[in-house]
Design an enzyme around this catalytic site. Structure first.
Site, PDB file in Angstrom:
ATOM      1  N   ASP A   1       4.593   2.384   7.112  1.00 48.49           N
ATOM      2  CA  ASP A   1       4.334   1.706   5.830  1.00 48.49           C
ATOM      3  C   ASP A   1       5.318   2.156   4.762  1.00 48.49           C
ATOM      4  O   ASP A   1       6.021   3.146   4.934  1.00 48.49           O
ATOM      5  CB  ASP A   1       2.934   2.101   5.326  1.00 48.49           C
TER       6      ASP A   1
ATOM      7  N   LYS B   1       5.699  -3.626   2.424  1.00 49.04           N
ATOM      8  CA  LYS B   1       6.221  -4.674   1.546  1.00 49.04           C
ATOM      9  C   LYS B   1       7.577  -4.215   1.047  1.00 49.04           C
ATOM     10  O   LYS B   1       7.667  -3.182   0.400  1.00 49.04           O
ATOM     11  CB  LYS B   1       5.317  -4.866   0.334  1.00 49.04           C
TER      12      LYS B   1
ATOM     13  N   GLY C   1      -0.569   9.308   3.692  1.00 47.99           N
ATOM     14  CA  GLY C   1      -1.844   9.998   3.458  1.00 47.99           C
ATOM     15  C   GLY C   1      -2.658  10.067   4.723  1.00 47.99           C
ATOM     16  O   GLY C   1      -2.160  10.437   5.784  1.00 47.99           O
TER      17      GLY C   1
ATOM     18  N   MET D   1      -4.482   3.541  -6.174  1.00 49.21           N
ATOM     19  CA  MET D   1      -3.992   2.194  -6.482  1.00 49.21           C
ATOM     20  C   MET D   1      -4.487   1.744  -7.857  1.00 49.21           C
ATOM     21  O   MET D   1      -4.834   0.578  -8.056  1.00 49.21           O
ATOM     22  CB  MET D   1      -4.468   1.183  -5.425  1.00 49.21           C
TER      23      MET D   1
END
Ligand code: SAH
Length: 285
Positions: free
Chosen positions: A55, A77, A109, A194
């Site tokens: 990721d 992304k 994480g 987030m």
């Protein structure tokens, strides 16, 4: 694998003699950034991988631990472009999972803390694959260690909530799914993931739920990386001028009395009115 001896008087068999060995699929927590924070098990998995799917939040320094021949596939992304769909990731894993290969699915994480690890696990199990899971140090825990601010404290906080500041889909949450009033007992820490974009809404909602507007907030950006930055403010600041914190993602926002404890290392203080909790008094309380 042991090789069976072949005797001439055995009847010929049609099916292949040796079943292809099953692939290993390992969901690995990469930790917050600093490769030293990987588990030994995670490191070993990375070093035995044939393919690594990673990721955005996985630090390049962690990927460097893989052997040079390893195929590394970025499934995050890229530069604001729409990210990979969860289904495409599952299909990619399945496409590589054959013939005894080791596929490491590396997530920032811990894979099971806001990492969609559960969804990937379910899809792989449905496809008949056995999956191993190796935990990682989640950002809130790493932030606590780096700032030396404990998430729980006998006198300041007896419970912790890991809260997502992202709404379902692309919208921002209104924090209506959580009873923030019930958590307002002066003994609770909230660690927001987030939460950069929704920090203003969080501040307003906390005040609406009766939280003292002077409650300290400690935001930590880029935990364990060279760009780590910490800023202290109050719930009122979040509500009234969230932009003043100048927060950039990824960041963890800690809310609660522990966030007023002395911070090890550099700290930007937004609001001088936040009274730092004096450790010495607490220690002898
Ligand atoms: N599975 C991850 C969380 C993924 S959600 C974990 O256990 O840490 C992504 C959010 O995690 C980011 O928006 C941010 O809130 C947090 N995060 C991840 N890495 C971080 C880091 N190095 N510093 C600060 N926050 C981080």
């Amino acid at each position: 694998m042991t090789i069976e001896p072949h005797f001439h008087d055995e009847p010929e068999v049609e099916e292949p003699r040796f079943a292809t060995p099953p692939a290993r699929v390992i969901l690995v927590g990469a930790g917050p950034g600093d490769p030293e924070l990987l588990t030994l098990k995670g490191l070993r998995a990375i070093q035995t991988a044939d393919v690594i799917l990673y990721d955005d939040l996985v630090d390049p320094a962690v990927l460097e631990l893989a052997l040079p021949r390893v195929r590394r596939i970025h499934v995050g992304k890229r530069g604001g472009r729409p990210g990979w769909k969860q289904r495409d990731i599952h299909e990619l894993i399945l496409a590589h999972a054959f013939g005894g290969r080791t596929i490491v699915r590396l997530k920032g994480g811990d894979p099971f803390v806001f990492g969609r690890g559960g969804e990937e696990l379910a899809a792989l199990r449905d496809a008949g694959l056995a999956v191993e899971v190796i935990p990682g140090i989640t950002a809130a825990i790493a932030a606590a260690a780096s700032t030396q601010v404990p998430l729980t404290h006998r006198l300041l906080s007896r419970t912790v909530t890991f809260l997502s500041g992202a709404g379902p889909g692309s919208g921002l949450p209104e924090f209506t799914h959580i009873d923030l009033e019930a958590l307002n007992d002066g003994q609770h820490t909230i660690a927001v993931y987030m939460g950069v974009k929704s920090s203003g809404a969080l501040g307003t909602t906390l005040i609406g739920a009766g939280w003292d507007a002077r409650t300290p907030v400690l935001a930590i950006e880029n935990v364990s990386r060279s760009a780590e930055r910490r800023v202290r403010a109050t719930i009122r600041d979040l509500a009234e001028r969230p932009e003043a914190l100048a927060l950039k993602s990824p960041a963890i926002i800690l809310v609660g009395r522990v966030a007023g404890l002395p911070v090890a290392g550099r700290l930007d203080v937004l609001d001088q009115a936040v009274t730092e909790i004096r450790e010495r008094e607490l220690a002898y309380a």
